[in-house]
Design an enzyme around this catalytic site. Structure first.
Site, PDB file in Angstrom:
ATOM      1  N   HIS A  86       0.807  -1.103   0.202  1.00  0.00           N
ATOM      2  CA  HIS A  86       0.098  -0.040   0.008  1.00  0.00           C
ATOM      3  C   HIS A  86       0.851   1.374   0.080  1.00  0.00           C
ATOM      4  CE1 HIS A  86       0.826   0.673   4.439  1.00  0.00           C
ATOM      5  NE2 HIS A  86       1.008  -0.713   4.589  1.00  0.00           N
ATOM      6  N   ASP A  87       0.388   2.232  -0.940  1.00  0.00           N
ATOM      7  CA  ASP A  87       1.055   3.592  -0.895  1.00  0.00           C
ATOM      8  C   ASP A  87       2.228   3.660  -1.288  1.00  0.00           C
ATOM      9  OD1 ASP A  87      -1.335   4.883   0.663  1.00  0.00           O
ATOM     10  OD2 ASP A  87      -0.587   3.634   2.310  1.00  0.00           O
ATOM     11  N   GLY A 130       5.005  -1.049   2.673  1.00  0.00           N
ATOM     12  CA  GLY A 130       4.194   0.154   2.354  1.00  0.00           C
ATOM     13  C   GLY A 130       4.854   1.312   2.204  1.00  0.00           C
TER      14      GLY A 130
END
Length: 265
Positions: free
Chosen positions: A126-127, A144
């Site tokens: 994520h991200d 992440g």
């Protein structure tokens, strides 16, 4: 659901209402394309693939069997908020690759650039922001919030710690655990990763002038043993150098980061 007339959808594929399938795209048997997904022109989704979430896939990208693209983050703080995954053009996403959407705390979007190769079993969390022409080799994981710049190679079975930045043109050797930022054009090796010099092979393949390569050599030496702190040495280097490659390295070092740096041995 919007399916371009030129798209080829296998009768045993599942396309959910709300999905958008572009011109010349194809979806193989037993694949699932979720309601929030957009497949660009000529995207090829082979068999047994799941593409879900709010996910955009750029033109001419190929996704191989058993990949899971756009699922929710592996983050206990994620609370079901609407986040996205954007994948650029001409990527090759091989078998069992996983790429997750973002989180509200990380900006809400995971971004993958153009012309990447993501080999079997690798993970983009994520991200993350992944640049162009990035290669992530088999079974490597990018945690992440990482930022991986253009032309980076991450060797097989390696792990990139959350929030780490990897500068343009760097190469990470296989079986490395990278817990700190990697300067542009760096060569990283070892189980507990160390900066082991420059990615000379990559620089030569890109046709970088000998004078710039020499300037980068001198820059690494200055960063290693000059006066003052690592950051102070970098600032001084930026004031003195004539090389755009060294300036790029200095800009990376003096940029915002949550981690320290791998420094020359």
């Amino acid at each position: 659901m919007s399916v371009d007339p030129s798209a080829v959808i296998h009768p045993q594929a599942l396309i959910e209402d709300g999905a958008t399938i572009g011109a010349g795209a194809s979806v193989g048997p037993f694949s699932i394309i979720g309601a929030g997904v957009t497949l660009g022109p000529r995207v090829e989704v082979k068999s047994h693939v799941v593409v879900t979430g709010h996910t955009d896939v750029g033109e001419d990208t190929v996704i191989f069997p058993f990949a899971s693209i756009g699922e929710v983050p592996q983050d206990l703080k994620f609370d079901g908020e609407e986040t996205r995954l954007h994948i650029g053009a001409r990527n090759r996403i091989r078998e069992h690759v996983t790429m997750n959407t973002g989180t509200a705390g990380g900006g809400g979007e995971t971004r993958v650039g153009d012309d990447g190769l993501f080999m079997a079993g690798c993970h983009v969390a994520h991200d993350c922001i992944i640049g162009d022409r990035v290669i992530v080799v088999n079974n490597s994981a990018v945690a992440g919030h990482c930022h991986v710049e253009d032309d980076v190679i991450i060797g097989g079975l390696s792990g990139i710690h959350q929030w780490v930045r990897i500068g343009r043109g760097a190469i990470i050797g296989a079986l490395s655990m990278v817990t700190n930022d990697v300067v542009p054009y760096g060569l990283v090796t070892g189980p507990r990763a160390e900066l082991d010099g420059l990615n000379l092979v990559g620089l030569k393949r890109k046709g970088v002038a000998r004078a710039d390569i020499q300037a980068l050599r001198v820059a690494l030496l200055t960063l290693k043993q000059g006066e003052g702190t690592f950051h102070e040495r970098a600032v001084r280097l930026g004031e003195e150098t004539q090389s755009d490659y060294v300036r790029r390295m200095v800009a990376f070092i003096t940029g915002a980061t949550d981690r320290s740096f791998l420094v020359p041995k």
